[in-house]
Write an enzyme that holds these catalytic residues in place. Sequence first.
Site, PDB file in Angstrom:
ATOM      1  CG  ASN A 151      -0.353  -0.211   2.511  1.00 41.30           C
ATOM      2  OD1 ASN A 151       0.801  -0.634   2.607  1.00 41.30           O
ATOM      3  ND2 ASN A 151      -1.098   0.071   3.567  1.00 41.30           N
ATOM      4  CD  GLU A 247       3.670  -0.372   9.835  1.00 43.56           C
ATOM      5  OE1 GLU A 247       2.709   0.220   9.315  1.00 43.56           O
ATOM      6  OE2 GLU A 247       4.859  -0.125   9.561  1.00 43.56           O
ATOM      7  CB  CYS A 281      -1.966  -0.708   9.020  1.00 45.47           C
ATOM      8  SG  CYS A 281      -0.654   0.515   9.166  1.00 45.47           S
TER       9      CYS A 281
END
Length: 477
Positions: A151, A247, A281
Amino acid sequence: MYKFDAMINNEFVSGANRVEILNPTTLESAGSVAGLEEKDIDQAYQAARKAQQPWADLPLMKRIEVLKKWNALIQEKREEIAKIMVSEVAKGYKASLSEVDRTVEYFDYTLEEAKRLEPSVFTGRGMGVNNKYALYDRVPKGVGLAISPFNYPLNLSMSKIAPDLVMGNTVVFKPATAGSLTGSYLGKLAVEAGLPKGIFNVVTGRGSVIGDIITQNQELDFISFTGSVKVGHHILEIAKTKDVILELGGKDPALVLDANNLEFVAEEIISGGLSYSGQRCTAIKRVLTTNAIADQLVPLLKEKISKLSVGKPEDDAFITPVIDEKTADYVQGLIDDAQSDGATIVFGNSREKNLMQPTLVDRVDVKSRLAWEEPFGPVLPVIRNDNVEELIKLANQSNFGLQASVFTTDLDLAISVARKIEAGTININGKSQRGPDSFPFLGIKDSGYGVQGIHETLLSCTRYRGIVINYKDPLKK
């Protein structure tokens, strides 16, 4: 169509196979990258190991001088990089340009921040020890593996690579499959910029094929991974090194606790929840509020969502196709499940292949999957409960704990609620977001392990080395 090779030791490697990268907008090929084998991966690690000590031995200012040339070339090629991102991840052209600019800024800030990591000096006097001086310096950990997501194929790659390199580590970089064109192009620019051989290597291929191989090499010292919870947990189980920064996902809640400034709140929720089709996220992925507030907020959200442009990234549409049809099917399944549990579709719930209309779902039942699972798509669920303590409980029941937002003009209430929310960062009167990049960035529970951010990443890719000087006072009798 683009065609890029992997880059190992400043040489381009075509690989035994080619991996086709689909354009999410056309669902046709955007180009291809090298599909590497285990021998290629091992070659990359060997090159990184051989180059590491000579690179670390260079004075910091020399390393910065080398890396600045690379950053300048990234800035120079910003339009080309943006076009590649539009093609392979369907990010709007303007947003892609912004990502390049943000990355260049991140790189610059990292190089400057590296200069501030001075050694620490200690004496033992506070413990009654008067014959010791200690110098604790930060030294590179060695060979790092950077694994980036689709992304933010440039920014979230360089947020790992730049700190590692400036501190004297060398890097093996594995971009996400969707994102490999951008990642491979970074390798091309690294060679053009004259980076020393072996300090930066780009390995490409499908994660299902080379994922385990890249995390189990004997030369690997540390890993920085951004991606799914499932893959992150797998890396923790199998990686050769246990020095890992993760992450992972998020289910970031926005708690709306009063009806003041709802126009502003609605704007923040739409921007925070649906930009880049919710494929972030840190996107707001559920709105938690009372019935009375929801009755006013939901119509505002509907009005604003109905005005969002939906279409091609080349046209800078606000909502563009999600990364692939499999993702669209998953998001649609969450919406269908919530509707079957009695939720109300306020707007949206239509799609053409992987181009999904932004969807607002009200009165989502807490037993629905949409209340808990991360969609990574353009859907915004509203969950109602008239008890603020219950809203906090709902926020905390998630297996995720990345970020949260609290909206209220009562600052005392905002701080009180924020202190009770289990997340890495709580934003008061603002949407959840990663930046500014100088801030620490972290998640708890299934959202991650370790802390990022420019300063924190410089720390995480280095370790202390202490040198203790023991002496005798020749004048003491």
